[in-house]
Design a protein around this motif. Structure first.
Motif, short mmCIF file in Angstrom:
data_model
loop_
_atom_site.label_atom_id
_atom_site.label_comp_id
_atom_site.label_asym_id
_atom_site.label_seq_id
_atom_site.Cartn_x
_atom_site.Cartn_y
_atom_site.Cartn_z
N ASN A 82 0.83 -1.21 0.00
CA ASN A 82 0.00 0.00 0.00
C ASN A 82 0.86 1.26 0.00
N TYR A 83 1.93 1.23 0.80
CA TYR A 83 2.84 2.38 0.84
C TYR A 83 3.50 2.59 -0.52
N ASP A 84 3.95 1.49 -1.13
CA ASP A 84 4.60 1.59 -2.44
C ASP A 84 3.64 2.11 -3.51
N MET A 85 2.40 1.66 -3.48
CA MET A 85 1.43 2.11 -4.47
C MET A 85 1.12 3.60 -4.28
N ASP A 86 1.03 4.05 -3.03
CA ASP A 86 0.82 5.47 -2.77
C ASP A 86 2.01 6.29 -3.25
N MET A 87 3.21 5.77 -3.01
CA MET A 87 4.42 6.48 -3.44
C MET A 87 4.50 6.53 -4.97
N ILE A 88 4.19 5.44 -5.63
CA ILE A 88 4.22 5.40 -7.10
C ILE A 88 3.19 6.37 -7.67
N GLN A 89 2.01 6.42 -7.07
CA GLN A 89 0.99 7.35 -7.54
C GLN A 89 1.45 8.79 -7.35
N GLY A 90 2.12 9.06 -6.25
CA GLY A 90 2.67 10.40 -6.02
C GLY A 90 3.72 10.75 -7.07
N PHE A 91 4.59 9.79 -7.40
CA PHE A 91 5.59 10.02 -8.45
C PHE A 91 4.92 10.30 -9.79
N ARG A 92 3.89 9.53 -10.10
CA ARG A 92 3.17 9.74 -11.37
C ARG A 92 2.58 11.16 -11.42
N ASN A 93 1.99 11.59 -10.32
CA ASN A 93 1.39 12.93 -10.29
C ASN A 93 2.46 14.01 -10.45
N SER A 141 14.95 18.18 -22.71
CA SER A 141 15.60 17.06 -22.04
C SER A 141 14.82 16.64 -20.80
N THR A 142 14.31 17.62 -20.07
CA THR A 142 13.48 17.32 -18.90
C THR A 142 12.23 16.56 -19.31
N ALA A 143 11.61 16.98 -20.39
CA ALA A 143 10.41 16.29 -20.88
C ALA A 143 10.75 14.86 -21.29
N LEU A 144 11.87 14.69 -21.98
CA LEU A 144 12.27 13.35 -22.40
C LEU A 144 12.54 12.45 -21.18
N LEU A 145 13.28 12.96 -20.22
CA LEU A 145 13.57 12.17 -19.03
C LEU A 145 12.30 11.87 -18.22
N SER A 146 11.36 12.81 -18.22
CA SER A 146 10.09 12.58 -17.52
C SER A 146 9.29 11.47 -18.19
N VAL A 147 9.27 11.47 -19.50
CA VAL A 147 8.56 10.41 -20.22
C VAL A 147 9.23 9.06 -19.96
N LEU A 148 10.57 9.04 -19.98
CA LEU A 148 11.28 7.79 -19.70
C LEU A 148 11.00 7.32 -18.27
N ASP A 156 3.61 14.02 -14.07
CA ASP A 156 2.60 14.63 -14.94
C ASP A 156 2.67 16.15 -14.87
N GLY A 157 2.80 16.69 -13.67
CA GLY A 157 2.92 18.14 -13.52
C GLY A 157 4.19 18.66 -14.18
N LEU A 158 5.28 17.92 -14.03
CA LEU A 158 6.54 18.32 -14.65
C LEU A 158 6.45 18.30 -16.16
N LEU A 159 5.76 17.31 -16.70
CA LEU A 159 5.58 17.24 -18.16
C LEU A 159 4.77 18.41 -18.69
N VAL A 160 3.71 18.76 -17.98
CA VAL A 160 2.89 19.91 -18.40
C VAL A 160 3.72 21.19 -18.37
#
Length: 173
Positions: free
Chosen positions: A54-65, A155-162, A68-72
């Motif tokens: 549960n902790y890992d899934m919450d952390m992964i969801q936080g990373f995804r969010n 480069s930031t966008a590319l690394l974020s997508v990766l 996503d903000g960094l990509l925008v």
């Protein structure tokens, strides 16, 4: 004191709060037989694995969010910097109209000198020629910084997508 202080309110031992959900692990997992509390399949390890997942899934969801903000942000910043680059890079091109005016003035002076029968050597050469640069070092610096910021943003966008793809591949669900 059976209630413990917790930021979300009092909780009781045996009742776990994870990811906003409450469950009682004493009802989920059967109690261990006496003397088997430290074995491989003990209840404590099952509870630990559930909590860690549960902790890992919450952390992964936080990373995804965050990604996503960094990509925008990177996309919007790249779009704005691209418009600046498109406009300011034109200053690095030779100003042909300025060069043409300078050459026409010299030609006019040469024609007058020939008509007045004065020495052609008395006519000053044009200040700008076909090889003259009409931009300043400030133009070069500004464009260089714009190009660097555009490269870093892309480069930031590319690394974020990766990173987002890596999270997708490595996450359990």
């Amino acid at each position: 004191m059976t209630d413990l202080l917790h930021p979300s309110g009092p909780i009781t031992p045996g009742l776990s709060q994870s990811g906003g959900r409450n469950y009682d692990y004493t009802k989920t997992y059967s109690p261990d037989k006496p003397g088997e509390g430290a074995k491989e399949n003990a209840r404590v390890w099952n509870v630990y694995l559930d909590e860690a997942e549960n902790y890992d899934m919450d952390m992964i969801q936080g990373f995804r969010n965050i990604i996503d903000g960094l990509l925008v942000f990177a996309a919007l910043f790249s779009a704005v910097v691209t418009t600046f680059v498109a406009q300011t890079s034109q200053a690095l091109q030779p100003d042909n109209s300025q060069i043409m005016v300078s050459l026409l003035i010299e030609t006019n002076q040469l024609l007058r000198a020939a008509g007045n029968q004065t020495s052609i050597n008395a006519v000053h050469p044009a200040s700008l020629g076909p090889e003259s640069r009409t931009y300043t070092s400030i133009d070069v610096w500004v464009n260089g910084l714009f190009f660097i910021s555009l490269a870093l943003s892309l480069s930031t966008a590319l690394l974020s997508v990766l990173a987002k793809q890596w999270i997708q591949v490595c996450s359990p669900h």
